[in-house]
Motif scaffolding. Structure first.
Motif, short mmCIF file in Angstrom:
data_model
loop_
_atom_site.label_atom_id
_atom_site.label_comp_id
_atom_site.label_asym_id
_atom_site.label_seq_id
_atom_site.Cartn_x
_atom_site.Cartn_y
_atom_site.Cartn_z
N LYS A 1 57.89 65.70 105.72
CA LYS A 1 59.23 65.92 106.26
C LYS A 1 59.63 67.38 106.10
CE LYS A 1 61.12 61.28 105.66
NZ LYS A 1 62.13 60.47 104.99
N ASP A 2 59.33 67.95 104.94
CA ASP A 2 59.64 69.35 104.70
C ASP A 2 58.87 70.25 105.67
OD1 ASP A 2 61.40 68.74 102.67
OD2 ASP A 2 59.94 69.12 101.07
N PHE A 3 57.59 69.91 105.89
CA PHE A 3 56.79 70.70 106.82
C PHE A 3 57.39 70.65 108.22
CE2 PHE A 3 53.63 71.00 110.17
CZ PHE A 3 53.18 72.29 109.94
N PHE A 4 57.76 69.45 108.69
CA PHE A 4 58.29 69.34 110.05
C PHE A 4 59.65 70.01 110.19
CE2 PHE A 4 54.92 66.17 110.52
CZ PHE A 4 54.34 66.69 111.66
N LYS A 5 60.43 70.05 109.15
CA LYS A 5 61.68 70.82 109.18
C LYS A 5 61.36 72.30 109.37
CE LYS A 5 64.57 67.91 106.25
NZ LYS A 5 65.26 67.84 104.95
N ARG B 1 52.50 80.88 113.59
CA ARG B 1 51.67 80.98 112.38
C ARG B 1 52.37 81.85 111.33
NH1 ARG B 1 46.75 83.33 114.07
NH2 ARG B 1 47.81 85.30 113.80
N ASP B 2 52.89 82.98 111.77
CA ASP B 2 53.59 83.87 110.84
C ASP B 2 54.82 83.20 110.24
OD1 ASP B 2 51.68 85.79 111.36
OD2 ASP B 2 52.98 86.98 112.69
N CYS B 3 55.59 82.52 111.08
CA CYS B 3 56.80 81.86 110.60
C CYS B 3 56.47 80.73 109.62
CB CYS B 3 57.60 81.33 111.79
SG CYS B 3 59.15 80.54 111.33
N VAL B 4 55.50 79.90 109.98
CA VAL B 4 55.11 78.79 109.09
C VAL B 4 54.55 79.34 107.78
CG1 VAL B 4 53.53 76.84 108.82
CG2 VAL B 4 54.82 77.09 110.94
N ASP B 5 53.78 80.42 107.86
CA ASP B 5 53.28 81.05 106.63
C ASP B 5 54.44 81.47 105.74
OD1 ASP B 5 50.60 80.78 107.21
OD2 ASP B 5 50.32 82.86 107.86
N GLN B 6 55.47 82.04 106.33
CA GLN B 6 56.61 82.53 105.55
C GLN B 6 57.50 81.40 105.04
OE1 GLN B 6 57.29 85.73 104.54
NE2 GLN B 6 55.21 86.02 105.26
N THR B 7 57.71 80.37 105.85
CA THR B 7 58.66 79.34 105.46
C THR B 7 58.02 78.17 104.72
OG1 THR B 7 58.49 78.25 107.61
CG2 THR B 7 60.24 79.87 107.34
N TRP B 8 56.87 77.75 105.15
CA TRP B 8 56.26 76.56 104.54
C TRP B 8 55.32 76.91 103.41
CZ3 TRP B 8 56.50 71.82 103.22
CH2 TRP B 8 55.37 71.12 102.82
N PHE B 9 54.30 77.71 103.71
CA PHE B 9 53.27 77.98 102.70
C PHE B 9 53.81 78.79 101.54
CE2 PHE B 9 50.55 77.07 106.44
CZ PHE B 9 49.90 75.98 105.90
N LYS B 10 54.73 79.69 101.81
CA LYS B 10 55.32 80.47 100.73
C LYS B 10 56.06 79.55 99.76
CE LYS B 10 57.29 84.87 100.62
NZ LYS B 10 58.16 85.87 101.22
#
Length: 79
Positions: A8-12, A65-74
């Motif tokens: 759920k957090d990932f999809f947000k 990819r850049d956004c997901v890297d910054q918001t999710w993976f970070k």
């Protein structure tokens, strides 16, 4: 339960990133990646070349990819 919360957090995060894309990039990204419409069909539908669709998809994917890297993976890496 933890993996469901994580999904759920990932999809947000994913939805937030999609919403930040410029309109044209977002529309083409969603048509190709979510609705799985062929690049040729997208090009015909929008009146642009297949090459242009591919360039726009590439740009959208890089931004995503850049956004997901910054918001999710970070955030995921800090827990």
């Amino acid at each position: 339960p933890e993996s469901i919360l994580s999904q759920k957090d990932f999809f947000k995060s994913f939805q937030s990133c999609v919403s930040k894309l410029p309109d044209r990039l977002r529309d083409i990204f969603l048509l190709r990646e979510v609705e799985e419409i062929d690049a040729g069909d997208i090009a015909a539908q929008l009146g642009i070349s297949v090459g242009n669709v591919r360039v726009i998809l590439h740009r959208a994917r890089v931004l995503m990819r850049d956004c997901v890297d910054q918001t999710w993976f970070k955030n995921f890496g800090s827990t």
